[in-house]
Design a protein around this motif. Structure first.
Motif, PDB file in Angstrom:
ATOM      1  N   ARG A 131      20.023 -18.934  14.098  1.00 34.02           N
ATOM      2  CA  ARG A 131      20.623 -18.516  15.374  1.00 34.02           C
ATOM      3  C   ARG A 131      20.084 -19.022  16.534  1.00 34.02           C
ATOM      4  O   ARG A 131      18.732 -18.864  16.943  1.00 34.02           O
ATOM      5  N   VAL A 132      20.857 -19.601  17.239  1.00 32.40           N
ATOM      6  CA  VAL A 132      20.462 -20.245  18.725  1.00 32.40           C
ATOM      7  C   VAL A 132      20.516 -19.301  19.665  1.00 32.40           C
ATOM      8  O   VAL A 132      21.278 -18.275  19.999  1.00 32.40           O
ATOM      9  N   LEU A 133      19.369 -18.920  20.326  1.00 34.83           N
ATOM     10  CA  LEU A 133      18.940 -17.992  21.366  1.00 34.83           C
ATOM     11  C   LEU A 133      19.343 -18.631  22.494  1.00 34.83           C
ATOM     12  O   LEU A 133      19.908 -17.702  23.537  1.00 34.83           O
ATOM     13  N   ALA A 134      19.137 -19.729  22.729  1.00 31.45           N
ATOM     14  CA  ALA A 134      19.338 -20.447  24.312  1.00 31.45           C
ATOM     15  C   ALA A 134      19.448 -21.999  24.196  1.00 31.45           C
ATOM     16  O   ALA A 134      18.576 -22.537  23.294  1.00 31.45           O
ATOM     17  N   ASP A 135      20.063 -22.778  24.933  1.00 30.10           N
ATOM     18  CA  ASP A 135      20.160 -24.058  24.942  1.00 30.10           C
ATOM     19  C   ASP A 135      20.604 -24.487  26.505  1.00 30.10           C
ATOM     20  O   ASP A 135      21.891 -24.348  26.820  1.00 30.10           O
ATOM     21  N   ALA A 136      19.584 -24.916  26.948  1.00 35.88           N
ATOM     22  CA  ALA A 136      19.612 -25.114  28.549  1.00 35.88           C
ATOM     23  C   ALA A 136      18.825 -26.092  29.069  1.00 35.88           C
ATOM     24  O   ALA A 136      17.613 -26.563  28.480  1.00 35.88           O
ATOM     25  N   ASP A 137      19.014 -26.667  30.339  1.00 35.05           N
ATOM     26  CA  ASP A 137      18.107 -27.654  30.924  1.00 35.05           C
ATOM     27  C   ASP A 137      17.315 -26.909  31.943  1.00 35.05           C
ATOM     28  O   ASP A 137      17.104 -25.767  31.799  1.00 35.05           O
TER      29      ASP A 137
ATOM     30  N   GLY B  84      19.300 -22.993  34.252  1.00 35.41           N
ATOM     31  CA  GLY B  84      19.005 -23.236  33.104  1.00 35.41           C
ATOM     32  C   GLY B  84      17.622 -22.459  32.591  1.00 35.41           C
ATOM     33  O   GLY B  84      17.596 -21.877  31.564  1.00 35.41           O
ATOM     34  N   ARG B  85      16.768 -22.500  33.525  1.00 36.38           N
ATOM     35  CA  ARG B  85      15.397 -21.895  33.327  1.00 36.38           C
ATOM     36  C   ARG B  85      15.713 -20.294  33.060  1.00 36.38           C
ATOM     37  O   ARG B  85      15.173 -19.718  32.462  1.00 36.38           O
ATOM     38  N   ARG B  86      16.720 -19.616  34.194  1.00 37.18           N
ATOM     39  CA  ARG B  86      16.980 -18.312  33.876  1.00 37.18           C
ATOM     40  C   ARG B  86      17.432 -18.060  32.583  1.00 37.18           C
ATOM     41  O   ARG B  86      17.151 -16.947  31.904  1.00 37.18           O
ATOM     42  N   VAL B  87      18.138 -19.038  32.052  1.00 32.92           N
ATOM     43  CA  VAL B  87      18.945 -18.632  30.545  1.00 32.92           C
ATOM     44  C   VAL B  87      17.922 -18.610  29.616  1.00 32.92           C
ATOM     45  O   VAL B  87      17.803 -17.640  28.627  1.00 32.92           O
ATOM     46  N   LEU B  88      16.671 -19.650  29.737  1.00 30.93           N
ATOM     47  CA  LEU B  88      15.780 -19.833  28.714  1.00 30.93           C
ATOM     48  C   LEU B  88      14.788 -18.477  28.917  1.00 30.93           C
ATOM     49  O   LEU B  88      14.475 -17.796  27.944  1.00 30.93           O
ATOM     50  N   GLU B  89      14.717 -18.018  30.400  1.00 33.96           N
ATOM     51  CA  GLU B  89      13.679 -16.594  30.456  1.00 33.96           C
ATOM     52  C   GLU B  89      14.324 -15.795  29.907  1.00 33.96           C
ATOM     53  O   GLU B  89      13.651 -14.772  29.269  1.00 33.96           O
ATOM     54  N   ASP B  90      15.495 -15.473  30.245  1.00 30.71           N
ATOM     55  CA  ASP B  90      16.160 -14.277  29.565  1.00 30.71           C
ATOM     56  C   ASP B  90      16.279 -14.000  28.183  1.00 30.71           C
ATOM     57  O   ASP B  90      16.041 -13.189  27.501  1.00 30.71           O
ATOM     58  N   ALA B  91      16.445 -15.197  27.490  1.00 27.52           N
ATOM     59  CA  ALA B  91      16.679 -15.364  26.002  1.00 27.52           C
ATOM     60  C   ALA B  91      15.094 -15.251  25.464  1.00 27.52           C
ATOM     61  O   ALA B  91      15.255 -14.135  24.551  1.00 27.52           O
ATOM     62  N   VAL B  92      14.304 -15.552  25.765  1.00 25.46           N
ATOM     63  CA  VAL B  92      12.752 -15.276  25.379  1.00 25.46           C
ATOM     64  C   VAL B  92      12.550 -13.853  25.683  1.00 25.46           C
ATOM     65  O   VAL B  92      11.765 -13.108  24.828  1.00 25.46           O
ATOM     66  N   THR B  93      12.823 -13.358  26.704  1.00 33.44           N
ATOM     67  CA  THR B  93      12.574 -11.775  27.269  1.00 33.44           C
ATOM     68  C   THR B  93      13.158 -11.014  26.298  1.00 33.44           C
ATOM     69  O   THR B  93      12.659  -9.901  25.795  1.00 33.44           O
ATOM     70  N   ALA B  94      14.666 -11.287  26.182  1.00 35.65           N
ATOM     71  CA  ALA B  94      15.387 -10.434  24.997  1.00 35.65           C
ATOM     72  C   ALA B  94      14.583 -10.355  23.675  1.00 35.65           C
ATOM     73  O   ALA B  94      14.619  -9.378  22.910  1.00 35.65           O
ATOM     74  N   PHE B  95      14.321 -11.729  23.171  1.00 42.75           N
ATOM     75  CA  PHE B  95      13.617 -11.821  21.800  1.00 42.75           C
ATOM     76  C   PHE B  95      12.447 -10.723  21.846  1.00 42.75           C
ATOM     77  O   PHE B  95      12.293 -10.190  20.922  1.00 42.75           O
ATOM     78  N   LEU B  96      11.606 -11.041  22.756  1.00 43.33           N
ATOM     79  CA  LEU B  96      10.307 -10.243  22.499  1.00 43.33           C
ATOM     80  C   LEU B  96      10.640  -8.691  22.656  1.00 43.33           C
ATOM     81  O   LEU B  96       9.818  -7.944  22.205  1.00 43.33           O
ATOM     82  N   ALA B  97      11.504  -8.473  23.647  1.00 43.30           N
ATOM     83  CA  ALA B  97      11.899  -6.978  23.765  1.00 43.30           C
ATOM     84  C   ALA B  97      12.369  -6.266  22.515  1.00 43.30           C
ATOM     85  O   ALA B  97      12.144  -5.143  22.068  1.00 43.30           O
ATOM     86  N   GLY B  98      12.876  -6.922  21.586  1.00 47.69           N
ATOM     87  CA  GLY B  98      13.386  -6.537  20.288  1.00 47.69           C
ATOM     88  C   GLY B  98      12.346  -6.866  19.145  1.00 47.69           C
ATOM     89  O   GLY B  98      12.701  -6.526  18.117  1.00 47.69           O
ATOM     90  N   SER B  99      11.091  -7.386  19.507  1.00 51.37           N
ATOM     91  CA  SER B  99      10.067  -7.840  18.417  1.00 51.37           C
ATOM     92  C   SER B  99       9.006  -6.715  18.277  1.00 51.37           C
ATOM     93  O   SER B  99       9.118  -5.833  19.314  1.00 51.37           O
ATOM     94  N   PRO B 100       8.100  -6.833  17.437  1.00 53.55           N
ATOM     95  CA  PRO B 100       7.031  -5.952  17.637  1.00 53.55           C
ATOM     96  C   PRO B 100       6.021  -6.058  18.750  1.00 53.55           C
ATOM     97  O   PRO B 100       5.165  -5.315  18.950  1.00 53.55           O
TER      98      PRO B 100
END
Length: 264
Positions: free
Chosen positions: A91-97, A102-118
């Protein structure tokens, strides 16, 4: 004689290793393209100063020490287009420059992943959010120490640790730039003075004290091995230590897989 078995650089601090056939050691002693990006906490998006150098403490940004779930992600960085792609499995979480958007897209994707992780409770602590992706994608600057350094370990030392625990242990746990074969277990910890790898001479600085980052399984992101305790109790180390730090002694140069390692 020892030789280079594998080479790695890590475009983003705390994320996927990038296997390389060769590495360019820059004049300041860092690896070109290594740790050129980092996700920093909201309160630590600018560097500190230590010994006259910019310093980005690893405990004030995303790192495996505090966020082992990151090991599950696969980050690819295209240095030509300066584009980042992050996957969780297929699953692609983000693909941005690296533009502001683009940085906001990447920041949001990583934040969402961690928020749903242990690691959700950790990412929710005061001062962490919003994450900020910093770095120009070119300049190597986000190593754990202000001076940077090149890191090295031996395959035999990895095998010794792997044989002492039930969880799988391979080179990825230790996130070194240079992996050498043809040494005895722990032999590299006794190196002093100057060594030569291919066309680059290095001065051995000191062994690497290890943190909780090595507990994270590089495939699952789970802490599945008590490696810090293993290093001290099983291998009788005073403090958990693995690998050594190097600085170039005679300027920049390139090292390659298969290069011989001359010690002393």
């Amino acid at each position: 004689m020892p030789s280079v078995a594998a080479l790695y650089r890590y475009p983003a601090k705390g994320f996927t290793p990038e296997p390389r056939d060769d590495l360019l050691i820059e004049p300041d002693g860092r690896v070109q393209g290594d740790r050129v990006l980092a996700f920093r906490f909201a309160t630590a998006a600018t560097p500190q100063q230590r010994d006259g150098l910019d310093y980005w403490p690893k405990d004030e940004g995303l790192a495996l020490m505090q966020f082992p779930s990151l090991a599950r992600l696969r980050l690819q960085y295209d240095s030509g287009t300066r584009r980042v792609r992050i996957r969780d499995g297929e699953r692609v979480l983000a693909d941005a420059d690296l533009s502001a958007d683009g940085r906001r897209v990447l920041e949001d994707a990583v934040t969402a992943f961690l928020a749903g992780s242990p690691d959700a409770a950790r990412i929710a602590r005061d001062g962490i959010l919003p994450l900020r992706l910093v770095g120009d994608g070119v300049t190597s600057r986000f190593q754990d120490r202000p001076r940077g350094y090149v890191s090295l370990h031996g395959t035999a030392s990895v095998a010794a640790v792997d044989g002492a625990v039930e969880a799988p242990v391979d080179d990825r746990r230790f996130r070194s730039n240079i992996v050498v074969s043809g040494t005895a277990p722990w032999e590299e910890l006794a190196w002093t003075g100057r060594i030569r790898i291919g066309e680059v001479a290095f001065e051995v600085q000191n062994p690497i004290g290890r943190c909780a980052a090595i507990l994270a399984n590089p495939d699952t992101g789970e802490r599945d091995a008590r490696l810090l305790r293993t290093l001290t109790a099983h291998f009788d180390q005073a403090a958990p230590t693995f690998g050594v730090l190097l600085l170039p002694a005679d300027g920049p140069g390139r090292i390659r897989v298969g290069d011989t390692v001359s010690v002393g």
